[in-house]
Motif scaffolding. Structure first.
Motif, PDB file in Angstrom:
ATOM      1  N   GLY A   7       0.931  -1.429  -0.258  1.00  0.00           N
ATOM      2  CA  GLY A   7      -0.074   0.029   0.211  1.00  0.00           C
ATOM      3  C   GLY A   7       0.794   1.063  -0.030  1.00  0.00           C
ATOM      4  O   GLY A   7       0.323   1.610  -0.609  1.00  0.00           O
ATOM      5  N   VAL A   8       1.829   0.950   1.097  1.00  0.00           N
ATOM      6  CA  VAL A   8       2.993   2.143   1.142  1.00  0.00           C
ATOM      7  C   VAL A   8       3.480   2.656  -0.620  1.00  0.00           C
ATOM      8  O   VAL A   8       3.593   3.968  -0.938  1.00  0.00           O
ATOM      9  CB  VAL A   8       3.809   2.009   2.393  1.00  0.00           C
ATOM     10  CG1 VAL A   8       5.046   3.395   1.993  1.00  0.00           C
ATOM     11  CG2 VAL A   8       3.382   2.092   3.451  1.00  0.00           C
ATOM     12  N   LYS A   9       3.498   1.702  -1.369  1.00  0.00           N
ATOM     13  CA  LYS A   9       4.881   1.537  -1.852  1.00  0.00           C
ATOM     14  C   LYS A   9       4.393   1.533  -3.701  1.00  0.00           C
ATOM     15  O   LYS A   9       4.067   2.913  -4.217  1.00  0.00           O
ATOM     16  CB  LYS A   9       5.497   0.185  -3.018  1.00  0.00           C
ATOM     17  CG  LYS A   9       5.964  -0.426  -3.713  1.00  0.00           C
ATOM     18  CD  LYS A   9       6.575  -0.995  -4.248  1.00  0.00           C
ATOM     19  CE  LYS A   9       7.517  -0.775  -5.543  1.00  0.00           C
ATOM     20  NZ  LYS A   9       8.488   0.229  -5.303  1.00  0.00           N
ATOM     21  N   TYR A  10       2.725   1.301  -3.555  1.00  0.00           N
ATOM     22  CA  TYR A  10       2.138   2.026  -5.219  1.00  0.00           C
ATOM     23  C   TYR A  10       0.848   2.862  -4.566  1.00  0.00           C
ATOM     24  O   TYR A  10       0.596   2.828  -4.876  1.00  0.00           O
ATOM     25  CB  TYR A  10       1.044   0.438  -5.123  1.00  0.00           C
ATOM     26  CG  TYR A  10       2.313  -0.242  -5.890  1.00  0.00           C
ATOM     27  CD1 TYR A  10       3.507  -0.732  -6.857  1.00  0.00           C
ATOM     28  CD2 TYR A  10       2.150  -1.883  -4.815  1.00  0.00           C
ATOM     29  CE1 TYR A  10       4.412  -1.154  -6.972  1.00  0.00           C
ATOM     30  CE2 TYR A  10       3.606  -2.454  -5.703  1.00  0.00           C
ATOM     31  CZ  TYR A  10       4.922  -2.698  -6.354  1.00  0.00           C
ATOM     32  OH  TYR A  10       5.098  -2.730  -6.782  1.00  0.00           O
ATOM     33  N   LYS A  11       0.989   3.705  -3.467  1.00  0.00           N
ATOM     34  CA  LYS A  11      -0.330   4.834  -3.430  1.00  0.00           C
ATOM     35  C   LYS A  11      -1.362   4.529  -3.089  1.00  0.00           C
ATOM     36  O   LYS A  11      -2.290   4.776  -3.362  1.00  0.00           O
ATOM     37  CB  LYS A  11       0.492   5.356  -4.074  1.00  0.00           C
ATOM     38  CG  LYS A  11       2.042   6.083  -3.786  1.00  0.00           C
ATOM     39  CD  LYS A  11       3.035   7.116  -4.853  1.00  0.00           C
ATOM     40  CE  LYS A  11       3.971   7.790  -4.223  1.00  0.00           C
ATOM     41  NZ  LYS A  11       4.482   8.073  -5.739  1.00  0.00           N
ATOM     42  N   GLY A  12      -1.654   2.792  -2.961  1.00  0.00           N
ATOM     43  CA  GLY A  12      -3.346   2.160  -2.880  1.00  0.00           C
ATOM     44  C   GLY A  12      -3.406   2.406  -4.619  1.00  0.00           C
ATOM     45  O   GLY A  12      -4.777   1.317  -4.125  1.00  0.00           O
ATOM     46  N   TYR A  13      -3.251   2.330  -4.552  1.00  0.00           N
ATOM     47  CA  TYR A  13      -3.400   1.698  -6.339  1.00  0.00           C
ATOM     48  C   TYR A  13      -3.132   0.377  -6.448  1.00  0.00           C
ATOM     49  O   TYR A  13      -3.289   0.237  -7.429  1.00  0.00           O
ATOM     50  CB  TYR A  13      -2.538   2.369  -7.539  1.00  0.00           C
ATOM     51  CG  TYR A  13      -3.274   4.413  -7.439  1.00  0.00           C
ATOM     52  CD1 TYR A  13      -4.154   4.297  -7.787  1.00  0.00           C
ATOM     53  CD2 TYR A  13      -1.962   4.637  -6.684  1.00  0.00           C
ATOM     54  CE1 TYR A  13      -4.767   5.788  -8.053  1.00  0.00           C
ATOM     55  CE2 TYR A  13      -2.447   6.418  -7.581  1.00  0.00           C
ATOM     56  CZ  TYR A  13      -3.940   6.748  -7.273  1.00  0.00           C
ATOM     57  OH  TYR A  13      -4.201   7.987  -7.456  1.00  0.00           O
ATOM     58  N   ASN A  14      -2.714  -0.043  -5.454  1.00  0.00           N
ATOM     59  CA  ASN A  14      -2.284  -1.934  -5.726  1.00  0.00           C
ATOM     60  C   ASN A  14      -3.592  -2.967  -5.695  1.00  0.00           C
ATOM     61  O   ASN A  14      -4.620  -2.015  -5.125  1.00  0.00           O
ATOM     62  CB  ASN A  14      -1.677  -2.657  -5.371  1.00  0.00           C
ATOM     63  CG  ASN A  14      -1.247  -2.208  -3.517  1.00  0.00           C
ATOM     64  OD1 ASN A  14      -2.056  -1.048  -3.490  1.00  0.00           O
ATOM     65  ND2 ASN A  14      -1.119  -3.302  -2.903  1.00  0.00           N
ATOM     66  N   ASP A  15      -3.581  -4.420  -6.651  1.00  0.00           N
ATOM     67  CA  ASP A  15      -4.831  -4.686  -6.380  1.00  0.00           C
ATOM     68  C   ASP A  15      -4.862  -6.229  -5.140  1.00  0.00           C
ATOM     69  O   ASP A  15      -3.817  -6.097  -4.590  1.00  0.00           O
ATOM     70  CB  ASP A  15      -5.343  -5.888  -7.626  1.00  0.00           C
ATOM     71  CG  ASP A  15      -6.120  -6.377  -7.009  1.00  0.00           C
ATOM     72  OD1 ASP A  15      -7.470  -6.221  -6.051  1.00  0.00           O
ATOM     73  OD2 ASP A  15      -6.795  -6.849  -8.775  1.00  0.00           O
ATOM     74  N   TYR A  16      -5.297  -4.982  -3.881  1.00  0.00           N
ATOM     75  CA  TYR A  16      -5.208  -5.401  -2.761  1.00  0.00           C
ATOM     76  C   TYR A  16      -6.093  -6.999  -2.508  1.00  0.00           C
ATOM     77  O   TYR A  16      -5.770  -7.968  -1.329  1.00  0.00           O
ATOM     78  CB  TYR A  16      -5.637  -4.834  -1.971  1.00  0.00           C
ATOM     79  CG  TYR A  16      -7.194  -4.292  -1.795  1.00  0.00           C
ATOM     80  CD1 TYR A  16      -8.725  -4.773  -1.328  1.00  0.00           C
ATOM     81  CD2 TYR A  16      -7.484  -2.388  -3.037  1.00  0.00           C
ATOM     82  CE1 TYR A  16      -9.066  -4.117  -1.833  1.00  0.00           C
ATOM     83  CE2 TYR A  16      -8.913  -2.189  -2.802  1.00  0.00           C
ATOM     84  CZ  TYR A  16     -10.095  -3.795  -2.764  1.00  0.00           C
ATOM     85  OH  TYR A  16     -10.631  -2.782  -2.871  1.00  0.00           O
ATOM     86  N   ARG A  17      -7.018  -7.425  -3.450  1.00  0.00           N
ATOM     87  CA  ARG A  17      -7.806  -8.700  -3.366  1.00  0.00           C
ATOM     88  C   ARG A  17      -6.548  -9.454  -3.330  1.00  0.00           C
ATOM     89  O   ARG A  17      -5.704  -9.720  -4.253  1.00  0.00           O
ATOM     90  CB  ARG A  17      -8.673  -8.626  -4.252  1.00  0.00           C
ATOM     91  CG  ARG A  17      -9.989  -7.669  -4.262  1.00  0.00           C
ATOM     92  CD  ARG A  17     -10.443  -7.785  -5.434  1.00  0.00           C
ATOM     93  NE  ARG A  17      -9.972  -7.356  -7.284  1.00  0.00           N
ATOM     94  CZ  ARG A  17     -10.208  -7.716  -7.690  1.00  0.00           C
ATOM     95  NH1 ARG A  17     -11.094  -8.101  -8.203  1.00  0.00           N
ATOM     96  NH2 ARG A  17      -9.648  -7.654  -8.888  1.00  0.00           N
ATOM     97  N   GLY A  18      -6.831 -10.639  -2.016  1.00  0.00           N
ATOM     98  CA  GLY A  18      -6.081 -12.147  -1.735  1.00  0.00           C
ATOM     99  C   GLY A  18      -4.615 -11.713  -2.511  1.00  0.00           C
ATOM    100  O   GLY A  18      -3.968 -12.536  -2.365  1.00  0.00           O
ATOM    101  N   GLY A  19      -4.346 -10.523  -1.695  1.00  0.00           N
ATOM    102  CA  GLY A  19      -2.600 -10.122  -2.022  1.00  0.00           C
ATOM    103  C   GLY A  19      -2.559  -9.739  -3.127  1.00  0.00           C
ATOM    104  O   GLY A  19      -1.186  -9.252  -2.940  1.00  0.00           O
ATOM    105  N   GLY A  20      -3.264  -9.842  -4.333  1.00  0.00           N
ATOM    106  CA  GLY A  20      -2.982  -9.379  -5.132  1.00  0.00           C
ATOM    107  C   GLY A  20      -1.774  -9.474  -5.586  1.00  0.00           C
ATOM    108  O   GLY A  20      -1.373 -10.949  -5.646  1.00  0.00           O
ATOM    109  N   HIS A  21      -0.996  -8.513  -6.516  1.00  0.00           N
ATOM    110  CA  HIS A  21       0.428  -9.500  -7.175  1.00  0.00           C
ATOM    111  C   HIS A  21       1.484  -9.920  -5.714  1.00  0.00           C
ATOM    112  O   HIS A  21       2.262 -10.777  -6.391  1.00  0.00           O
ATOM    113  CB  HIS A  21       1.076  -7.802  -7.748  1.00  0.00           C
ATOM    114  CG  HIS A  21       2.282  -7.977  -8.648  1.00  0.00           C
ATOM    115  ND1 HIS A  21       2.403  -9.336  -9.846  1.00  0.00           N
ATOM    116  CD2 HIS A  21       3.774  -8.247  -7.867  1.00  0.00           C
ATOM    117  CE1 HIS A  21       3.316  -9.352  -9.707  1.00  0.00           C
ATOM    118  NE2 HIS A  21       4.151  -8.440  -9.330  1.00  0.00           N
ATOM    119  N   PHE A  22       1.455  -9.449  -4.561  1.00  0.00           N
ATOM    120  CA  PHE A  22       2.347 -10.151  -3.866  1.00  0.00           C
ATOM    121  C   PHE A  22       1.456 -12.040  -2.637  1.00  0.00           C
ATOM    122  O   PHE A  22       1.649 -12.398  -2.571  1.00  0.00           O
ATOM    123  CB  PHE A  22       1.765  -9.696  -2.311  1.00  0.00           C
ATOM    124  CG  PHE A  22       2.838  -8.034  -2.096  1.00  0.00           C
ATOM    125  CD1 PHE A  22       4.081  -7.668  -1.892  1.00  0.00           C
ATOM    126  CD2 PHE A  22       1.827  -6.964  -2.948  1.00  0.00           C
ATOM    127  CE1 PHE A  22       4.477  -7.218  -2.160  1.00  0.00           C
ATOM    128  CE2 PHE A  22       2.189  -5.573  -2.913  1.00  0.00           C
ATOM    129  CZ  PHE A  22       4.069  -5.994  -3.014  1.00  0.00           C
TER     130      PHE A  22
END
Lengths: 357, 357, 357, 357
Positions: free
Chosen positions: D111-126
């Protein structure tokens, strides 16, 4: 490593003309870029075939599908992957290529390199169709650049013997950018459009093709972008531009003509305009020591005539090892130059963003 | 990342014209290459200044010293580093550059990029002197290529208005390679040497300079070298060639002239010669789909006139922000093209070996 | 490609233990960094041999000379090259290695890889001496990091059976950083120094050597540094740390011990401290999903006992292909761990700056 | 540049757990590799969830679709792209992550790195799900390696307090490789399987999770693979292994235990066996000076307990900036180690092929 490019924005393209799909992964896009889908589709359409009698009759839809890196209308910052499914493929048209390489195509060299395992249908990975992902990526890069006041614009410099004016003599203003960006045959001197179409249609009538060149300008780049030596603006632009199938030459500013000039003419003298350092002329194409000087970056790209022509040609039957005469079936572009315009611009957008971001 | 290049052979160059030393590290050389020091010195000498009245009077010795990666006469396979110490530097000649950027040089753009911290003396890292390490590296790559029957040869295609013949019309045989490789002004048509010298001396007499172009051939490369798209032979060659200071254009085969041709003329038809597939013509410059076809790889490089001229020029005094007239002191090359020949060949050798090894 | 590393800061190291010189090129440093030469020398001295009875008696001066990229006391932004000349080399000590590879060294594997062409004297390119350029580069990176409030500090976690406390249990404050950064044997629990020296001297008395581990912390890094997947903080740090000769393990946070834990214990719960999000524990070593969370980044490095020992050992005579008993002559470090401390810190500084810049 | 890896085989992975699809592009595969689809599916299935009561109840099909680079059953040599569509995604399960980052996950740092634009669902890219493409790529690399007599095999070294034997004490023969490669819980000492299952089920019963480690061997690699310094076998393996979510430690040979040893014990003495140079012991894990010595390459990987647990945990509500107690809904793996085995092997296969090809 045929398909990977870039330092800060890394792209990895893939696909064969008649395979399942073509596409790319873009790694390194910043998060939070709102993608303008209409603008992307507009660029894709500029490249797409089947739009008029001066291009191929093949219809390719080029509908793209984004698979990752895009969420709620914004880039996420993670790798953005997209695919374009292949349709309207008449694979049987290409069965003969297995044995008889088409002159001017990558059939022979690809066959040697890949030991015969490459997908030969429609040129496979060597097909001009693989430039569609470049246009998609370029459209995104372009949006980022435009948000910073950097615009890319180009026109057809010549097709065969018909020449347009050059960016050299004119000021590239917003009106010109808007006009050229939306023209089917982008020319500065629009009174030449008829002649240029005639040049193309004449080649078409002869079941032949015709070459041409594109002049492109990057306007609004600040001074100080690029590096000396290996990552100079010229290096990075030419590196990506020569990857476009059919490109055989790239020159910046006065290019090959500068070899006829003396230093006192070629040197762009500095002056002050509105309190800003500029150069009076732009023979260097906006680049000195590999780095931008704040003037428009200007370059030209030479594109050979489409290799696929309807005329009888001679080649070699590789299994029988004998010379043969043959005709290429299928629907061909008599001139690839108009469709190459958005590809050249896209490649430029990618290279410039990679240097600038 | 100005100074790093290559995939399989990675080079990292460094140095400023008036700093302690220039040099490079070469990573990825195979072990067991016996280096021919005389051949390396010969190439270095071709580039070195001060050899005749058509080049600069500055004397640079360009004595290199190998620091690592070389043991008992052979490469070890570990990184090979070498330096060339700087001598004969009249730094005081260049004090004025701090304030008044020379037209055509990287003084202004470098100053912007490096925020005034760059070593401005003699162009610093932008100096043509930094091509000496390229020649050294190229000389090693050349030896490896020659051991595999691959030769690099070039001639001056034009200087100003004086044109040489072209590789197009002739067979490039061993005799020609040997002859051109040892000429001070390498021309196919040696009856033009006088005219070309006159063209240079005329510019010199006017305290001016003159541009020119170099045509280069890589002979003996097998078919199948290079990649489609981003690591095509054209991409990799142009990528490194544009890093040579002063290069403003690169074209392959028929280059920009191909934009005037029809496909039926430009397509290189295949034939069989001595049981081997060849092409009848070579408009593509030996490259199709980015990959070699076994014919000579042929390209031309446009080189602008030397930026340093004795004539009065106008520029801007950056501290006072006003336009000024000034003269560049020092000893200048009236034409950089002859000394660029070994640099172009060296860059080609590096790129070709990187693709081929 | 043994010697090139980095994405934004590219380094290219070179050299053999008994060659002319060792050194490196650093490409990508920002311009205008004022280098603190005393701080660089201090780091070089921490690594240098010959400083006490617990390290080797060999004296290496490690005097560096900057060749480029540095002007009037500041980095220029162009590649910074430096060399360290080799001295005090008793090459004859190592003649036997040609035939009899030393156990634990790279003699055998290097000989196979480089087909016998590598410089075998003193381990050649495999020598621990090649870490001196790493320390130099790290010292520069460290200065840049410190100017942004980021500090690197470490202590010896264990040598043989003697263990120090761990960073886990304590707050790493400025005092501790200053203290550890200047200790010859940096231990949190300084009452253990005697025992640790005894452990080393006992190995030395037996003409043997002893291994150990180093715990390192990067303090002051903001949250959000690093990438998911291949360029995670763990990936980049381990990638460069394992290049240090003798390193056989790298672990972050609770490391291998975390394999004994349950999730409810290992998960670092978030809390708010002084209005900032922190974690109550730091089992993850300050890294989640490959990205820093603002807590100290903590890792440990396992270093094997020095391979060179005076004791009789068995090996194989490669020319006669028979097993032999032999002794390694020369002056050896009974324990390389103290001298590895500045190398580990330097490698960390390089990796962190490359991610952070 | 989170998703791109490799020098000779370049991979570019993409995808989010709950996006359209995940997948990768593989650039640099040789042409003419006949892909064994059953073998690929077998590896994918080893990683897939939902196979027993010791893994998660989520069902992921992991059906892959190859889009390019594959023709008539063979690799073509051009980039091979594939996708795995996402199914069975209950996105609503993850809405709360937007505000409350889960301890141990990449929610906060992403969230910090992508300024809240990352897809958070299910960890997304993580998400651990992104390892599925790694397994696919590894399965191809594995086939190429096996065709050259190189095998990768691993077992679970410990889960919580239950330890298996180690590769150290035994000869890794074909039987063992075959046995371990097909076990659901691969253990050398199969009498421990019950205990290990009990350890996992006990954690599960507590709505908790448990960590563990994997020991992996690469058998059949010739001597001479790898590079000194930055591309050592240890460097390249750890670089890719630490990209696997949850990995917190990597060690080679005797690893951290070697820090307790003396040189006379740790040095692997050379001997001759069947006319070939071997080492009597293998404390170095088959690697000296970064290069293989022909012995099995052996390493261990520490994997933390699954971050997602059913137990109540404390975190911070990021919008309200206050500490909260919460429970993670959904179906969790009580122990990720068994499913990580094929991922570790796949990563190893990729790194080894990249060094070896």
């Amino acid at each position: 490593m045929s398909g990977t490019w870039g330092n800060r924005i890394k792209i990895s393209i893939f696909g064969e003309s008649h395979g399942e799909a073509i596409g790319a992964v873009i790694d390194g896009l910043p998060p939070g870029i709102k993608l303008d889908m209409e603008a992307i589709k507009f660029q894709m359409k500029r490249r797409a075939p089947g739009q008029s009698d001066i291009t191929t009759a093949r219809k390719e839809e080029d509908e793209f599908q984004i698979l990752s890196g895009y969420f709620n209308g914004y880039t996420t910052g993670t790798p953005l992957a997209f695919i374009i499914k292949n349709k309207d493929a008449r694979s049987s048209d290409y069965e003969y290529i297995k044995d008889i390489p088409r002159p001017g195509h990558g059939d022979y060299t690809g066959g040697v390199k890949y030991k015969g395992y490459n997908d030969y249908r429609g040129g496979g990975h060597f097909s001009g169709r693989i430039t569609a992902p470049i246009v998609f990526i370029g459209a995104i890069c372009r949006q980022i650049l435009e948000s910073k006041g950097i615009y890319i614009v180009s026109h057809i410099k010549n097709i065969g013997s018909i020449d347009d004016d050059s960016f050299d003599a004119i000021h590239i203003d917003e009106d010109l950018i808007r006009r050229l960006n939306t023209m089917r045959l982008p020319l500065i001197a629009d009174e030449k459009i008829k002649d240029m179409e005639a040049e193309i249609l004449s080649a078409k009538a002869d079941e032949d093709s015709i070459g041409g060149s594109i002049e492109c300008a990057v306007v609004g780049l600040p001074a100080g972008v690029g590096e000396p030596f290996f990552d100079s603006v010229e290096c990075r632009l030419s590196y990506i531009l020569f990857s476009i199938p059919g490109v055989k030459g790239v020159e910046f500013g006065s290019g090959f003509y500068i070899t006829r000039m003396r230093g006192s003419e070629a040197n762009d003298e500095f002056c002050i305009q509105d309190g800003v350092v500029k150069t009076k002329t732009n023979h260097s194409g906006g680049i000195q020591g590999g780095i931008t000087n704040g003037m428009p970056v200007i370059f030209r790209v030479a594109i050979k005539p489409t290799s696929s022509i309807g005329k009888k040609q001679r080649s070699v039957d590789m299994t029988k090892m004998e010379e043969v005469e043959f005709e290429i079936k299928g629907r061909h572009d008599p001139c690839i130059v108009p469709r190459a315009v958005p590809v050249v611009e896209a490649a430029a957008a990618i290279a410039i963003l990679d240097l600038y971001i």
